[in-house]
Design a protein around this motif. Structure first.
Motif, PDB file in Angstrom:
ATOM      1  N   PHE A  87     -14.113 -16.200 -20.611  1.00  0.00           N
ATOM      2  CA  PHE A  87     -15.470 -16.709 -20.832  1.00  0.00           C
ATOM      3  C   PHE A  87     -15.860 -17.710 -19.754  1.00  0.00           C
ATOM      4  O   PHE A  87     -16.966 -17.668 -19.219  1.00  0.00           O
ATOM      5  N   MET A  88     -14.956 -18.618 -19.420  1.00  0.00           N
ATOM      6  CA  MET A  88     -15.272 -19.639 -18.425  1.00  0.00           C
ATOM      7  C   MET A  88     -15.515 -19.039 -17.053  1.00  0.00           C
ATOM      8  O   MET A  88     -16.341 -19.533 -16.291  1.00  0.00           O
ATOM      9  N   ARG A  89     -14.826 -17.943 -16.744  1.00  0.00           N
ATOM     10  CA  ARG A  89     -15.098 -17.256 -15.486  1.00  0.00           C
ATOM     11  C   ARG A  89     -16.548 -16.764 -15.487  1.00  0.00           C
ATOM     12  O   ARG A  89     -17.282 -16.947 -14.513  1.00  0.00           O
ATOM     13  N   GLY A  90     -16.966 -16.158 -16.593  1.00  0.00           N
ATOM     14  CA  GLY A  90     -18.351 -15.697 -16.701  1.00  0.00           C
ATOM     15  C   GLY A  90     -19.332 -16.850 -16.622  1.00  0.00           C
ATOM     16  O   GLY A  90     -20.379 -16.744 -15.972  1.00  0.00           O
ATOM     17  N   TYR A  91     -19.003 -17.958 -17.274  1.00  0.00           N
ATOM     18  CA  TYR A  91     -19.876 -19.144 -17.252  1.00  0.00           C
ATOM     19  C   TYR A  91     -20.032 -19.676 -15.826  1.00  0.00           C
ATOM     20  O   TYR A  91     -21.133 -20.006 -15.400  1.00  0.00           O
ATOM     21  N   CYS A  92     -18.927 -19.739 -15.093  1.00  0.00           N
ATOM     22  CA  CYS A  92     -18.982 -20.227 -13.709  1.00  0.00           C
ATOM     23  C   CYS A  92     -19.800 -19.278 -12.831  1.00  0.00           C
ATOM     24  O   CYS A  92     -20.556 -19.725 -11.973  1.00  0.00           O
ATOM     25  N   LEU A  93     -19.637 -17.983 -13.039  1.00  0.00           N
ATOM     26  CA  LEU A  93     -20.435 -17.016 -12.278  1.00  0.00           C
ATOM     27  C   LEU A  93     -21.918 -17.193 -12.588  1.00  0.00           C
ATOM     28  O   LEU A  93     -22.764 -17.123 -11.695  1.00  0.00           O
ATOM     29  N   GLY A 100     -25.533 -10.840 -12.724  1.00  0.00           N
ATOM     30  CA  GLY A 100     -25.022  -9.497 -12.990  1.00  0.00           C
ATOM     31  C   GLY A 100     -23.532  -9.494 -13.275  1.00  0.00           C
ATOM     32  O   GLY A 100     -23.064  -8.872 -14.239  1.00  0.00           O
ATOM     33  N   GLU A 101     -22.778 -10.179 -12.447  1.00  0.00           N
ATOM     34  CA  GLU A 101     -21.330 -10.232 -12.635  1.00  0.00           C
ATOM     35  C   GLU A 101     -20.965 -11.033 -13.890  1.00  0.00           C
ATOM     36  O   GLU A 101     -20.031 -10.683 -14.605  1.00  0.00           O
ATOM     37  N   SER A 102     -21.711 -12.093 -14.162  1.00  0.00           N
ATOM     38  CA  SER A 102     -21.415 -12.902 -15.346  1.00  0.00           C
ATOM     39  C   SER A 102     -21.641 -12.098 -16.626  1.00  0.00           C
ATOM     40  O   SER A 102     -20.851 -12.195 -17.564  1.00  0.00           O
ATOM     41  N   VAL A 103     -22.677 -11.282 -16.655  1.00  0.00           N
ATOM     42  CA  VAL A 103     -22.929 -10.457 -17.841  1.00  0.00           C
ATOM     43  C   VAL A 103     -21.790  -9.470 -18.051  1.00  0.00           C
ATOM     44  O   VAL A 103     -21.366  -9.228 -19.190  1.00  0.00           O
ATOM     45  N   LYS A 104     -21.253  -8.916 -16.966  1.00  0.00           N
ATOM     46  CA  LYS A 104     -20.106  -8.007 -17.080  1.00  0.00           C
ATOM     47  C   LYS A 104     -18.906  -8.724 -17.711  1.00  0.00           C
ATOM     48  O   LYS A 104     -18.222  -8.178 -18.564  1.00  0.00           O
ATOM     49  N   VAL A 105     -18.671  -9.954 -17.270  1.00  0.00           N
ATOM     50  CA  VAL A 105     -17.541 -10.729 -17.800  1.00  0.00           C
ATOM     51  C   VAL A 105     -17.785 -11.089 -19.264  1.00  0.00           C
ATOM     52  O   VAL A 105     -16.876 -10.981 -20.096  1.00  0.00           O
ATOM     53  N   PHE A 106     -19.014 -11.499 -19.602  1.00  0.00           N
ATOM     54  CA  PHE A 106     -19.326 -11.818 -20.997  1.00  0.00           C
ATOM     55  C   PHE A 106     -19.160 -10.578 -21.879  1.00  0.00           C
ATOM     56  O   PHE A 106     -18.689 -10.683 -23.013  1.00  0.00           O
ATOM     57  N   GLU A 108     -17.044  -8.232 -21.340  1.00  0.00           N
ATOM     58  CA  GLU A 108     -15.597  -8.067 -21.473  1.00  0.00           C
ATOM     59  C   GLU A 108     -15.052  -8.980 -22.577  1.00  0.00           C
ATOM     60  O   GLU A 108     -14.195  -8.575 -23.366  1.00  0.00           O
ATOM     61  N   VAL A 109     -15.548 -10.204 -22.621  1.00  0.00           N
ATOM     62  CA  VAL A 109     -15.140 -11.124 -23.691  1.00  0.00           C
ATOM     63  C   VAL A 109     -15.498 -10.519 -25.047  1.00  0.00           C
ATOM     64  O   VAL A 109     -14.681 -10.500 -25.971  1.00  0.00           O
ATOM     65  N   MET A 110     -16.720 -10.003 -25.159  1.00  0.00           N
ATOM     66  CA  MET A 110     -17.172  -9.422 -26.428  1.00  0.00           C
ATOM     67  C   MET A 110     -16.363  -8.173 -26.799  1.00  0.00           C
ATOM     68  O   MET A 110     -16.023  -7.974 -27.958  1.00  0.00           O
ATOM     69  N   ASP A 111     -16.051  -7.343 -25.801  1.00  0.00           N
ATOM     70  CA  ASP A 111     -15.330  -6.101 -26.063  1.00  0.00           C
ATOM     71  C   ASP A 111     -13.887  -6.338 -26.487  1.00  0.00           C
ATOM     72  O   ASP A 111     -13.394  -5.727 -27.424  1.00  0.00           O
ATOM     73  N   TYR A 112     -13.196  -7.217 -25.779  1.00  0.00           N
ATOM     74  CA  TYR A 112     -11.761  -7.398 -26.009  1.00  0.00           C
ATOM     75  C   TYR A 112     -11.412  -8.571 -26.919  1.00  0.00           C
ATOM     76  O   TYR A 112     -10.328  -8.601 -27.493  1.00  0.00           O
ATOM     77  N   PHE A 113     -12.315  -9.536 -27.040  1.00  0.00           N
ATOM     78  CA  PHE A 113     -12.014 -10.728 -27.827  1.00  0.00           C
ATOM     79  C   PHE A 113     -13.135 -11.053 -28.810  1.00  0.00           C
ATOM     80  O   PHE A 113     -13.412 -12.226 -29.072  1.00  0.00           O
ATOM     81  N   PRO A 122     -20.276 -18.203 -27.581  1.00  0.00           N
ATOM     82  CA  PRO A 122     -20.979 -18.650 -26.378  1.00  0.00           C
ATOM     83  C   PRO A 122     -21.179 -17.518 -25.365  1.00  0.00           C
ATOM     84  O   PRO A 122     -22.174 -17.501 -24.649  1.00  0.00           O
ATOM     85  N   ALA A 123     -20.245 -16.558 -25.332  1.00  0.00           N
ATOM     86  CA  ALA A 123     -20.411 -15.419 -24.420  1.00  0.00           C
ATOM     87  C   ALA A 123     -21.659 -14.631 -24.802  1.00  0.00           C
ATOM     88  O   ALA A 123     -22.444 -14.253 -23.944  1.00  0.00           O
ATOM     89  N   LEU A 124     -21.838 -14.417 -26.095  1.00  0.00           N
ATOM     90  CA  LEU A 124     -23.026 -13.701 -26.562  1.00  0.00           C
ATOM     91  C   LEU A 124     -24.283 -14.511 -26.266  1.00  0.00           C
ATOM     92  O   LEU A 124     -25.297 -13.961 -25.830  1.00  0.00           O
TER      93      LEU A 124
END
Length: 127
Positions: A87-93, A100-106, A108-113, A122-124
């Motif tokens: 999540f923090m990687r997405g937040y930093c992006l 675009g890249e941050s949404v992909k990471v968020f 991923e958080v939603m899909d796997y965690f 917070p990812a959502l």
């Protein structure tokens, strides 16, 4: 949008609202820092990597911090805080204006965690 995805989003939001403590006033706000009880669960090496990334966030070097969180994920894939680091990687992006890249990471958080409400919520939100 398929009905299944809509149901999953509604379920996630309902769970997030149920898990959220009631705020006592406007002085309580979301903070990006890892809560102390979760920080204690990290090994010394994990803490060192997290601290590096956290220092970069404080310096507003978001791209470098995102790289450090990615390194954390690569070095400690079985960590108890993997969902938070992702999540923090997405937040930093996002803070680096790489939406675009941050949404992909968020996603991923939603899909796997998705079951880790403290990180999925917070990812959502930021998605």
């Amino acid at each position: 949008m398929p009905i299944i995805n809509l149901k999953a989003i509604i379920l996630c939001l309902t769970a997030a609202l149920a898990a959220m403590p009631l705020l006592s006033g406007p002085d309580q706000q979301w903070a990006w820092q890892l809560p102390p009880e979760r920080y204690k669960e990290l090994s010394v090496f994990e803490r060192s990597q997290y601290d590096k990334a956290a220092d970069l966030i404080k310096q507003k070097a978001y791209k470098a911090a995102a790289t450090e969180f990615e390194k954390f994920h690569a070095q400690f894939p079985d960590s108890k805080c993997t969902s938070y680091m992702l999540f923090m990687r997405g937040y930093c992006l996002l803070m680096n204006k790489d939406r675009g890249e941050s949404v992909k990471v968020f996603n991923e958080v939603m899909d796997y965690f998705g079951d880790k409400v403290e990180d999925a919520t917070p990812a959502l939100f930021f998605m």
